[in-house]
Every structure is written in structure tokens, then in C-alpha cells.
Scaffold this motif. Sequence first.
Motif, PDB file in Angstrom:
ATOM      1  N   SER A  33       0.813  -1.218   0.000  1.00  0.00           N
ATOM      2  CA  SER A  33       0.000   0.000   0.000  1.00  0.00           C
ATOM      3  C   SER A  33       0.848   1.271   0.000  1.00  0.00           C
ATOM      4  O   SER A  33       0.417   2.312  -0.485  1.00  0.00           O
ATOM      5  N   VAL A  62      -8.377   1.163  -1.229  1.00  0.00           N
ATOM      6  CA  VAL A  62      -8.836   1.530   0.114  1.00  0.00           C
ATOM      7  C   VAL A  62     -10.320   1.205   0.284  1.00  0.00           C
ATOM      8  O   VAL A  62     -10.740   0.683   1.326  1.00  0.00           O
ATOM      9  N   GLY A 116      -7.105  -5.109  -2.708  1.00  0.00           N
ATOM     10  CA  GLY A 116      -7.639  -4.386  -1.554  1.00  0.00           C
ATOM     11  C   GLY A 116      -8.614  -5.234  -0.762  1.00  0.00           C
ATOM     12  O   GLY A 116      -8.617  -5.216   0.472  1.00  0.00           O
ATOM     13  N   ASN A 410      -9.719   2.882   9.611  1.00  0.00           N
ATOM     14  CA  ASN A 410      -9.782   3.262   8.188  1.00  0.00           C
ATOM     15  C   ASN A 410     -10.394   4.644   8.007  1.00  0.00           C
ATOM     16  O   ASN A 410      -9.895   5.466   7.225  1.00  0.00           O
ATOM     17  N   SER A 414      -8.269   8.063   6.753  1.00  0.00           N
ATOM     18  CA  SER A 414      -8.776   8.766   5.563  1.00  0.00           C
ATOM     19  C   SER A 414      -9.140  10.202   5.924  1.00  0.00           C
ATOM     20  O   SER A 414      -8.820  11.144   5.193  1.00  0.00           O
TER      21      SER A 414
END
Length: 472
Positions: A33, A62, A116, A410, A414
Motif C-alpha cells: 500500500s 482503500v 484491496g 480506516n 482517511s
Amino acid sequence: MTQTSNTSNKLPKEVLSAAWAIALGAIAPMLDSTMVNIAIDQLTKNFHTTLSIIQWAITGYVLALAIAVPIAGWLMNRFDGKKIFIGAVILFGVTSVLAGISWNVTSFIVFRLLQGFTAGIITPLMSTLLVKTAGPENIGRVMAIVSTPMIFGPILGPVLGGFIIQAASWRWIFFINVFIILIAAPLMMRTLPNFEPFNRKSKLDIFGILDLSAMSAALIYGITKAADHATFKNSESLIWTGLGLLFLIVYIVYDYRKQHVTVLPLTIFSHRSFKASSVGLFFANIAIMGPMLILPLFFQNFRHFSAMEAAIALIPQGLGMLVTRPLIGKLIDKLGAKYVVIVSLIISLIGTIPLVFVTDKTSMVWIALVLFIRGTSFGGINLPLTSDAYTGLADEELPDAGVGINIIENLGSSFGSAIIATVVATVLQGVQPTITHELSAYHAGFLFSVIALALIFIPSIFLTNKTKSTVE
């Protein structure tokens, strides 16, 4: 008393072997990643396409990862965790080969989506299986081992990616995963114990999985669009984040009506340590991941470093993470999460506040020292928060915790990247781009990170304190 102390100081050999096997299995997704970001320019030229289309290979990865996380929870409930984890790692290797042999940009994006998705199965399984293997008395030290790939990803990923691109081609960024998995898979087969399904009676909650997956994907996509537009006040961000929040409300109502027999029962948030850890991890991902976006840009724009040189300049931060990792694990098991997090937050502020005042003339030795101090604190924030999320949970609640924590992390990472990019762009908007103005924009981004770090002090008060129970 002495005997118990000596026993607890040494991790059982089988626990240690299982921990390292799981860590090795997780290295490929973590490295992958971060390496891909370095290859964007070459991918754009190779596929004769635009940056905005290639970005879908990053964003899609993602989003697919976020969609897979709730499914991982159900898989752990119904099947042997060892087989699921090894299967997901092998599938990651297969999808890596497919990404490496992509013949056009469409096939590349499709294979990145598949990559992913498999990474989204690996991530929650990694921590949940470790908690089950370690037991509550060893959780800190074992988490310190399994989180090693998370350090090597940000440190080595960009450097290794840059070296591979210069020495061979972007395709080898994906082919290299195969060598890692060829070592990891047999080791996991040999050293990992079989894991009884956490809840065999668990039914496939299709609606819950779809709703949580849609919620995560919509929120992350909306937040990502805010970074692209340099503001949250754009139609794409408002529509997608609005949809994400709507899916969240629907899930809350659905979970209540189903009496919490769902893929992620919200009753798990009734545990004080899980609730506090969740809030802390959300802010920690903002505070840590956000600056990871602008630090390389700072080196490239103000020091005129190449992408490779910028990656090398970040190594002191990674070394700081590496040096303190084993000690932090022992302290978590001995003292509990509360004081480890509080002390680490103070150290992190010492290593982050100077970035608010850094200029194009600041000595690189001074910057390296600040980054090293900052790095030493990361493990002391993330590790105890992650460990404490599982404290006091019954075995059947472990997959739920794994799903919940991964969704929150996550969203946090983000949101952190998007909001700091937006802060920098907002400060630069409508002004003549001079060095002073550009620096003030980066300073604003680093200041936001300082505020996010300070906010973690609030949930840290409610974390586990083992010194108190020892005294009692």
C-alpha cells in the motif's frame, strides 16, 4: 509471586512463533500500500492515462479494503481462523501477480480492487487471532510483535518502491509480494494453531455486511473527494458523506431491531475500554497519518528532495517507532494502557509541536531528531489503544472488536489525510504563493495534528490501569 512474575516475563515459544508468522503474513499488504504511491508517475506514463484515472487504483484499493472488513468478521465466526488467514494471504499473492501483469489501466484498477479486498480480510484477522493466541496477560508484548509490519510499511515501502522502480520496473512492486508470501505461507501452516470458530451459530448477516460496507466506502470516498477539492463544501463530498451517515443511522436502527444479533453488534461499545480505545484510535489515526501525507511534500517543496530522498528523510521517524516497540509491549502488560498512552502523548507533542515552526532553513539534523522523538511515541499511542480495545471481551466478541476497530481506523486515517490536505490548501487559497505563505499552510496542517493528539488525552483517562488493581 516471584515465580508468576518470571513466567509472565517470558512469552511462551508457541505464542512467539505464531505472532511472528502472522506478522510475516501481514507484511506484504502493508508494504504494497505504501510502495504503489511511489509508482504513480511511471504507471501514468506506462498506461498512457491521466493522474485522476490512476488515482482510482489507490482509492479503489482503500474502498475494497473497507468493504471486506465486515465480511472478515463473519468468516472468523464461522470458520477456522488459521485457514481463512492463510487463504487470504495466498490470494493476496495471486492478485499481486495479476496486478503486476496488467495490460491496461482498466485491468490494473480491477486487480487492485481484488488486492484491496483480500487485504481487508487479512487486517482484522491479524489482530483478532493474535489476541486469541496471546491471552490477556501477554497482549501488549504480542501486539508489539504483530504490529512490526505496520512500522516497516511506512519506513521501507517508499524507499523499497523507489529502488525497485529505478532498478527494474513498477511491475516488480507487485511481484516481490510473491517471494514474501512463499516464505510466510508455509511458516504459518507449520506454526499457527487451529482456531475454533468464534461463533458457529452466527448466520450470514447479508444486510448488515452490505450496510456497513456501503457506509465505510461512502464515507471514505466522500472524505477523499474533500482532499481533491481542497474543501468539504463540494457536492461530491456532501453527497457521499451524507450517504455514509445515512447508512450509519440505518445500521443503528437495524442493529436495535435485530436485538444486536448482527455482524457488528453495537453492544460492544458498552465496554468502557472498547469505547475509549475506539475514540482514541480515531484521533490517533488523524494525528499520525495526516502528517505522513504532508511531510514528504514539505521535503520535496522546501528542500527540493526527490521522492526517494524524501522517503529516506522520514527514516528517523520509523527508527524511533522501532526502538521503543518492545519496551512498550512490556509496559502495557505491566501497567495497563492508561499511563503508557498519557506519557506517549506528551512525548508525541514534544516531537510534533516543533514541526509547526519548521522552515526551509531549519537544520536537517534538528528535523531528524524531532522526527525520531515523534516516532518513539507512536507505538505508545496506537499499541495500548489497540490492546485495550480487546480487554475484558469474551471470545465470541473478539471478531466484532476486530471489525469495529478496523472500520474506525480506516475512517480516521482517511479523515486525517483529507482534512490536513484541506487545511493546507485552504491556507494557500487566494494568496500569492510565496515561501512564507506556503510554510504557513504546512504549519497549519501540523497544528491540526497537535490538536488531534491533545484530544486523545480525554479517552485515555478511561483506559485500563493495572497499577491500581495491583495496589488494591
